[in-house]
Enzyme design. Sequence first.
Site, PDB file in Angstrom:
ATOM      1  N   CYS A 150      -7.203  -5.636 -17.446  1.00 33.99           N
ATOM      2  CA  CYS A 150      -8.676  -5.505 -17.498  1.00 33.99           C
ATOM      3  C   CYS A 150      -9.167  -4.604 -18.636  1.00 33.99           C
ATOM      4  O   CYS A 150     -10.195  -4.878 -19.258  1.00 33.99           O
ATOM      5  CB  CYS A 150      -9.191  -4.987 -16.159  1.00 33.99           C
ATOM      6  SG  CYS A 150      -8.213  -3.644 -15.469  1.00 33.99           S
ATOM      7  N   HIS A 243     -15.164  -0.903 -16.702  1.00 38.47           N
ATOM      8  CA  HIS A 243     -14.391  -0.002 -17.567  1.00 38.47           C
ATOM      9  C   HIS A 243     -15.165   0.234 -18.866  1.00 38.47           C
ATOM     10  O   HIS A 243     -15.530  -0.717 -19.567  1.00 38.47           O
ATOM     11  CB  HIS A 243     -13.032  -0.616 -17.916  1.00 38.47           C
ATOM     12  CG  HIS A 243     -12.090  -0.740 -16.746  1.00 38.47           C
ATOM     13  ND1 HIS A 243     -12.283  -0.118 -15.541  1.00 38.47           N
ATOM     14  CD2 HIS A 243     -10.912  -1.419 -16.629  1.00 38.47           C
ATOM     15  CE1 HIS A 243     -11.284  -0.404 -14.720  1.00 38.47           C
ATOM     16  NE2 HIS A 243     -10.443  -1.198 -15.359  1.00 38.47           N
TER      17      HIS A 243
HETATM   18  N1  LIG Z   1      -8.331  -4.572  -9.770  1.00 39.58           N
HETATM   19  C1  LIG Z   1      -8.492  -4.906 -11.046  1.00 39.58           C
HETATM   20  O1  LIG Z   1      -9.514  -4.595 -11.685  1.00 39.58           O
HETATM   21  C2  LIG Z   1      -7.404  -5.672 -11.760  1.00 39.58           C
HETATM   22  C3  LIG Z   1      -7.673  -6.075 -13.063  1.00 39.58           C
HETATM   23  C4  LIG Z   1      -6.723  -6.803 -13.751  1.00 39.58           C
HETATM   24  C5  LIG Z   1      -5.527  -7.118 -13.149  1.00 39.58           C
HETATM   25  N2  LIG Z   1      -5.279  -6.705 -11.880  1.00 39.58           N
HETATM   26  C6  LIG Z   1      -3.990  -7.085 -11.296  1.00 39.58           C
HETATM   27  O2  LIG Z   1      -4.235  -8.030 -10.239  1.00 39.58           O
HETATM   28  C7  LIG Z   1      -3.259  -7.866  -9.207  1.00 39.58           C
HETATM   29  C8  LIG Z   1      -3.958  -7.628  -7.882  1.00 39.58           C
HETATM   30  O3  LIG Z   1      -4.689  -6.422  -7.957  1.00 39.58           O
HETATM   31  P1  LIG Z   1      -5.699  -5.945  -6.816  1.00 39.58           P
HETATM   32  O4  LIG Z   1      -6.471  -4.858  -7.431  1.00 39.58           O
HETATM   33  O5  LIG Z   1      -6.428  -7.113  -6.237  1.00 39.58           O
HETATM   34  O6  LIG Z   1      -4.642  -5.403  -5.695  1.00 39.58           O
HETATM   35  P2  LIG Z   1      -4.871  -5.180  -4.129  1.00 39.58           P
HETATM   36  O7  LIG Z   1      -6.298  -4.928  -3.809  1.00 39.58           O
HETATM   37  O8  LIG Z   1      -3.876  -4.164  -3.731  1.00 39.58           O
HETATM   38  O9  LIG Z   1      -4.438  -6.608  -3.466  1.00 39.58           O
HETATM   39  C9  LIG Z   1      -3.096  -7.075  -3.448  1.00 39.58           C
HETATM   40  C10 LIG Z   1      -3.000  -8.447  -2.780  1.00 39.58           C
HETATM   41  O10 LIG Z   1      -1.620  -8.871  -2.784  1.00 39.58           O
HETATM   42  C11 LIG Z   1      -1.159  -9.057  -1.432  1.00 39.58           C
HETATM   43  N3  LIG Z   1       0.213  -8.568  -1.313  1.00 39.58           N
HETATM   44  C12 LIG Z   1       0.672  -7.274  -1.375  1.00 39.58           C
HETATM   45  N4  LIG Z   1       2.025  -7.228  -1.224  1.00 39.58           N
HETATM   46  C13 LIG Z   1       2.422  -8.513  -1.049  1.00 39.58           C
HETATM   47  C14 LIG Z   1       3.683  -9.125  -0.805  1.00 39.58           C
HETATM   48  N5  LIG Z   1       4.834  -8.401  -0.740  1.00 39.58           N
HETATM   49  N6  LIG Z   1       3.741 -10.469  -0.663  1.00 39.58           N
HETATM   50  C15 LIG Z   1       2.619 -11.219  -0.733  1.00 39.58           C
HETATM   51  N7  LIG Z   1       1.373 -10.695  -0.942  1.00 39.58           N
HETATM   52  C16 LIG Z   1       1.289  -9.366  -1.106  1.00 39.58           C
HETATM   53  C17 LIG Z   1      -2.116  -8.243  -0.559  1.00 39.58           C
HETATM   54  O11 LIG Z   1      -2.101  -8.793   0.755  1.00 39.58           O
HETATM   55  P3  LIG Z   1      -2.415  -7.889   2.079  1.00 39.58           P
HETATM   56  O12 LIG Z   1      -3.912  -7.770   2.172  1.00 39.58           O
HETATM   57  O13 LIG Z   1      -1.837  -8.705   3.192  1.00 39.58           O
HETATM   58  O14 LIG Z   1      -1.738  -6.578   1.870  1.00 39.58           O
HETATM   59  C18 LIG Z   1      -3.432  -8.480  -1.310  1.00 39.58           C
HETATM   60  O15 LIG Z   1      -3.917  -9.762  -1.006  1.00 39.58           O
HETATM   61  C19 LIG Z   1      -2.354  -6.708  -9.647  1.00 39.58           C
HETATM   62  O16 LIG Z   1      -1.204  -7.226 -10.282  1.00 39.58           O
HETATM   63  C20 LIG Z   1      -3.222  -5.944 -10.634  1.00 39.58           C
HETATM   64  O17 LIG Z   1      -2.456  -5.223 -11.573  1.00 39.58           O
HETATM   65  C21 LIG Z   1      -6.184  -5.999 -11.165  1.00 39.58           C
END
Ligand SMILES: NC(=O)c1ccc[n+]([C@@H]2O[C@H](COP(=O)([O-])OP(=O)(O)OC[C@H]3O[C@@H](n4cnc5c(N)ncnc54)[C@H](OP(=O)(O)O)[C@@H]3O)[C@@H](O)[C@H]2O)c1
Length: 345
Positions: A150, A243
């Site tokens: 991001c 950001h």
């Molecule tokens: N947030 C941002 O601004 C942003 C920007 C760019 C990229 N990203 C990337 O996008 C990805 C997701 O980020 P996020 O911020 O959405 O994270 P998050 O809020 O922690 O969500 C993680 C998701 O993955 C699932 N999950 C966790 N462990 C798992 C497992 N072992 N097997 C299957 N599913 C699993 C969780 O399910 P449960 O609800 O069941 O735990 C939830 O649906 C990351 O790789 C992050 O680096 C994020």
Amino acid sequence: MTVRVGVLGATGAVGQRLIQLLDPHPEFEIAALTASDASVGETYKDAAKWRVNSPIPEDVAGLEVRATDPDSVPDDVGLIFSSLPSSVGAEVEPEFCEAGYTVSSNSSNARMDEDVPLIIPEVNADHVDLLEVQRDERGWDGALLKNPNCSTITMVPPLAALDREFDLTDVRVSTLQAVSGAGYSGVTSMEIIDNAIPHIGGEEQKMESESRKLLGSFDGAEVQLNEMDVAASCNRIPTLDGHLENVWADTAEDISAADAEAAMESVTGIDLPSSPEKLITVFEEPDRPQPRLDRNVEDGMGVAVGGFRETTDGVQFNCLAHNTMRGAAGASVLNGELLNKRGYL
Ligand SMILES: NC(=O)c1ccc[n+]([C@@H]2O[C@H](COP(=O)([O-])OP(=O)(O)OC[C@H]3O[C@@H](n4cnc5c(N)ncnc54)[C@H](OP(=O)(O)O)[C@@H]3O)[C@@H](O)[C@H]2O)c1
């Protein structure tokens, strides 16, 4: 024809934004949602602590959350959006590709792999054909395409505008990043209220490498990284979304603040449903853009810039984008639309 899609990690911060953007969507229809074992078997509305600023779509609320496994996703799903933690994505995404699914992913794993396209469609849509190389090398029926981090997405469209006309040599960037960038369980309130954290693990390296790949050139076989030197310093601050970044860009060609502003002002979106009309919005006020005021520019899919001034070898400016929209979910959806338009689905 409408493409049936699946969302991996659908309950998370990015996953919820994906649901918001995909229901409704002119080309895609949600068919399957997955999350961790803790959520499997629950309805989506019970598993996801819905925190997005629009109601949970009715037809998604009652869907059952499936296991994050290719066998649990229907065969007629034509595109998978992945917003899994990177360690999980690294393991699971190749399994989906091997099983024949095309994956548009947010997770940071594999972004710098030589045969994985890293795409911002308005900047380097031509890199998508690296998928032909990937299919030859990996023997997958499916395919893996990534959007950048991001914080990288926020600065690269303005940098691309400068590089095209003035040839970037050195970029220095310092970020002020919102808490939603760390996901729902990322930063606790005790850590971040009344505070700023001058370290985000791995983020500096991602900005430094991914920006050179995005602004690199693709010759049909490989991507040559852009030769510019990039150094980043990343900071977490107590804003919710958006950001903000301070960028110093040195160029080979002479450049003025007005030149830089004009180069960015002229950038438009492209012919994909989620691409904004105006990719870069230029603010004249020296104290803009600001996260609270400007993160929703172009419905969260634009980049806002301002504060231009000349430096010894280039220009300094500030830029801002919504990290879970343009920086993550919106970026993935846009990449899915590119795959659809180019006949990869
Ligand atoms: N947030 C941002 O601004 C942003 C920007 C760019 C990229 N990203 C990337 O996008 C990805 C997701 O980020 P996020 O911020 O959405 O994270 P998050 O809020 O922690 O969500 C993680 C998701 O993955 C699932 N999950 C966790 N462990 C798992 C497992 N072992 N097997 C299957 N599913 C699993 C969780 O399910 P449960 O609800 O069941 O735990 C939830 O649906 C990351 O790789 C992050 O680096 C994020």
